[in-house]
Design a protein around this motif. Structure first.
Motif, mmCIF file in Angstrom:
data_model
loop_
_atom_site.group_PDB
_atom_site.id
_atom_site.type_symbol
_atom_site.label_atom_id
_atom_site.label_comp_id
_atom_site.label_asym_id
_atom_site.label_seq_id
_atom_site.Cartn_x
_atom_site.Cartn_y
_atom_site.Cartn_z
ATOM 1 N N UNK A 118 109.142 73.851 53.174
ATOM 2 C CA UNK A 118 108.747 72.543 52.655
ATOM 3 C C UNK A 118 107.309 72.217 53.044
ATOM 4 N N UNK A 119 106.966 72.452 54.304
ATOM 5 C CA UNK A 119 105.614 72.138 54.787
ATOM 6 C C UNK A 119 104.555 72.963 54.045
ATOM 7 N N UNK A 128 98.242 66.162 56.541
ATOM 8 C CA UNK A 128 98.066 67.587 56.241
ATOM 9 C C UNK A 128 98.663 67.960 54.888
ATOM 10 N N UNK A 129 99.318 67.003 54.258
ATOM 11 C CA UNK A 129 100.001 67.307 53.003
ATOM 12 C C UNK A 129 99.320 66.611 51.834
ATOM 13 N N UNK A 130 99.165 67.344 50.739
ATOM 14 C CA UNK A 130 98.615 66.749 49.513
ATOM 15 C C UNK A 130 99.660 66.705 48.410
ATOM 16 N N UNK A 176 108.879 70.806 39.698
ATOM 17 C CA UNK A 176 109.397 70.472 41.026
ATOM 18 C C UNK A 176 110.048 71.709 41.644
ATOM 19 N N UNK A 177 109.804 71.919 42.932
ATOM 20 C CA UNK A 177 110.506 72.949 43.688
ATOM 21 C C UNK A 177 111.559 72.251 44.540
ATOM 22 N N UNK A 178 112.813 72.643 44.391
ATOM 23 C CA UNK A 178 113.874 72.051 45.187
ATOM 24 C C UNK A 178 114.241 73.026 46.305
ATOM 25 N N UNK A 179 114.413 72.500 47.510
ATOM 26 C CA UNK A 179 114.694 73.328 48.682
ATOM 27 C C UNK A 179 116.039 72.917 49.261
ATOM 28 N N UNK A 200 102.282 70.942 46.116
ATOM 29 C CA UNK A 200 103.433 71.018 45.231
ATOM 30 C C UNK A 200 104.314 69.770 45.355
ATOM 31 N N UNK A 201 105.099 69.536 44.300
ATOM 32 C CA UNK A 201 106.096 68.468 44.312
ATOM 33 C C UNK A 201 107.390 69.079 44.819
ATOM 34 N N UNK A 202 107.843 68.627 45.976
ATOM 35 C CA UNK A 202 109.002 69.213 46.645
ATOM 36 C C UNK A 202 110.130 68.198 46.701
#
Length: 593
Positions: A123-124, A155-157, A108-111, A131-133
């Motif tokens: 994030x976009x 637009x997001x996978x 996971x990437x945390x923002x 990615x898992x955000x």
């Protein structure tokens, strides 16, 4: 607990450990999860006729060492903690906006600052990569509205989770927010607004501080840039790895890990061992642990081992890739065992390693090479090694490998294995795990020779804005001192212009100009995958003059930027900060304090 051994079992000189229910039986002694049963003299049952006197006292000491009752204080603490512990079925505080949350999410990437000008773009881009955000957001409704177009248009996978939190308040940063997190992108920043007001979509703010009279709204720069960074990194201490790993056993710096012997005395044997600390036993006369003893096959034995007492609390090593040891070998094959259960007897996650006589070696044991073993038999349907809960570690010299196979390099008699350290390691610490968006100019307030009137507004107004750049620099230092592999990006004035302009990267904190938020976001996402970019701090700007608008032809957009090539050709050096140390500006050289 009262422990007793029947006279017949002592007299016959041996015992064997059998798995099963704790049922009363003749000539038996039960202790927790295992049964010690008297062994007969039948050679087919024992496998050999060698007999030696069994040491009952040492057997009792072994059990007591590893099963000593907890102190009253710890018992009360553990009891009080249980009603408040969160169960796996508890409802999550996070909100899934896109994709599906996995029960045990990884990578996971945390923002932080996920609804800001750069953060929302980061994030976009991550979502578009699949990615898992996990987005730390204070205003959930604002975040939902902000990301709705991305989600609705498909637009997001990737997977997007909102984690409602206030980075200035540590208690809002719940542990579940950081489970499975492997990287952090820090885009959080103090809210700066025009004194004269702004539109709802902050059009004046996005023009840049040069075009309005600014003031701080809400939390101070100290709370956001400095305290906020400390809070988030503290919450991530078990998620993001330190480049050098964490010491588990290292007599030179860490003295709180105690090992005790678990030899074949527990099954009637007479092998013996211990791990003692030698002040001069390590490389170059440094302290080291010495695992040494005598191993014998007498009484159907054949192994000696030392094991740490259970760690309190257990170790979470999920941020790392494996265990690393520095040992001086004797030519034999040893076993490294990690246990994930607090019980005395149970499955040990095991990996054998060979040593070279008289030579110091670095042994690396990847987590995925640890196999579940119970009493020298591989557990075929065993569960995966739990990196979140390591209870104890063990070293063993055994005649047996696994499933009846013999150790090809084992020899009976005295042995010695000096151990310099046991720690965790990161497979590739050159990739940044924390990418921080800071600001150009953070080292300029107070720098000798600076003409403040020629500097950008943020430098001129640093004091008026509550030490905005000063506390950004303090936030940078928190990152550097954490030991986490990092990259710190210092953009110049941010604009809403499109990405694609020619860019310049530099170090030493001297450049001025402008750069698109789109470019900065792309750079941050790229740095999450760039090798040899750990521990660098650099500034970035567009070569387009500030007064010249940058536009692109929508029908002929610029090609995607090769960030890897740009970063490599810029020849960025690690540990360069551009700080002033003892009154001397360090420039593009590594600062030594």
């Amino acid at each position: 607990m009262k422990i007793g051994v029947s006279a017949s079992s002592v007299r016959r000189g041996g015992c064997m450990v059998t798995r099963g229910k704790l049922l009363p039986r003749k000539n038996s002694t039960h202790y927790r999860h295992f049964t010690v049963r008297a062994a007969g003299n039948n050679s087919e049952e024992t496998g050999r006729d060698t007999k030696a006197k069994w040491d009952l006292g040492r057997f009792v000491k072994t059990l007591w060492f590893f099963n000593k009752p907890s102190s009253p204080f710890n018992l009360v603490k553990d009891t009080l903690a249980k009603p408040f512990s969160k169960t796996e079925d508890s409802e999550s505080s996070m909100i899934v906006l896109a994709g599906t949350r996995e029960r045990e999410a990884e990578n996971v990437v945390i923002v932080a600052g996920a609804t800001g000008g750069v953060g929302k773009r980061v994030v976009t881009l991550l979502l578009n990569q699949g990615r898992h955000v996990r987005a730390l957001v204070r205003d959930v409704e604002k975040a939902k509205s902000l990301y709705a177009p991305v989600i609705e248009h498909g637009r997001s996978s990737g997977c997007l989770e909102l984690a409602p939190a206030d980075i200035t308040q540590a208690k809002t940063l719940l542990p579940e927010y950081f489970t499975g997190v492997k990287q952090l992108v820090w885009c959080a920043a103090t809210k700066i607004v025009p004194k004269e007001g702004d539109t709802e979509d902050r059009q004046k703010y996005y023009q840049g501080i040069k075009f309005y009279d600014p003031e701080v709204e809400g939390d101070t720069p100290e709370s956001v840039e400095y305290r906020g960074m400390m809070n988030v990194l503290d919450a991530l201490q078990n998620s993001l790895p330190k480049a050098d790993g964490i010491d588990i056993f290292n007599p030179a710096v860490k003295k709180d890990v105690i090992f005790g012997p678990i030899d074949d005395v527990v099954m009637g044997g007479v092998s013996s061992s211990m791990l003692s600390v030698s002040p001069l036993g390590g490389e170059q006369g440094t302290p080291a642990g010495i695992f040494a003893g005598n191993v014998t096959q007498a009484n159907n034995g054949g192994f000696a081992s030392v094991r740490s007492r259970n760690f309190t609390p257990s170790l979470d090593v999920s941020a790392y890739d494996g265990f690393e040891m520095r040992v001086k070998g004797d030519g034999q094959r040893y076993k490294f065992i990690a246990r994930t259960e607090d019980a005395f007897d149970g499955v040990g996650y095991t990996c054998s390693f060979d040593t070279k006589p008289g030579i110091w070696q670095t042994i690396r044991i990847p987590f995925d090479k640890l196999i579940p073993v119970f009493r020298a038999k591989i557990v075929r349907d065993g569960t995966k090694f739990n990196q979140h809960h390591v209870s104890s570690l063990q070293l063993m010299l055994s005649k047996f490998e696994y499933d009846g196979q013999l150790n090809p390099s084992w020899s009976e008699g005295p042995f010695e294995l000096p151990v310099q350290y046991i720690k965790t390691y990161v497979e590739d610490p050159s990739i940044p795990r924390c990418v921080m968006v800071s600001s150009a100019g953070v080292t300029r307030p107070g720098r000798p020779g600076i003409n403040v009137e020629e500097e950008p507004p943020a430098v001129k107004m640093n004091d008026m804005l509550g030490g905005l750049l000063t506390f950004k620099e303090k936030g940078e230092d928190v990152v550097r001192e954490s030991g986490i592999p990092y990259a710190i990006v210092r953009p110049v004035a941010l604009t809403e212009e499109p990405a694609g302009a020619e860019l310049e990267l530099d170090q030493g904190d001297t450049i001025k100009g402008k750069i698109s938020r789109d470019d900065v976001a792309e750079l941050c996402v790229s740095l999450l995958e760039q090798k040899d970019m750990a521990n660098v701090t650099f500034e970035i700007k567009s070569t387009v003059p500030f007064s010249t608008p940058f536009e692109i032809d929508p029908s002929n957009p610029p090609p995607p930027r090769d960030w890897g090539a740009l970063l490599r050709t810029s020849k960025l050096k690690p540990h360069v900060t551009g700080k002033t140390v003892d009154g001397v500006y360090t420039g593009r050289e590594k600062a030594t304090v």
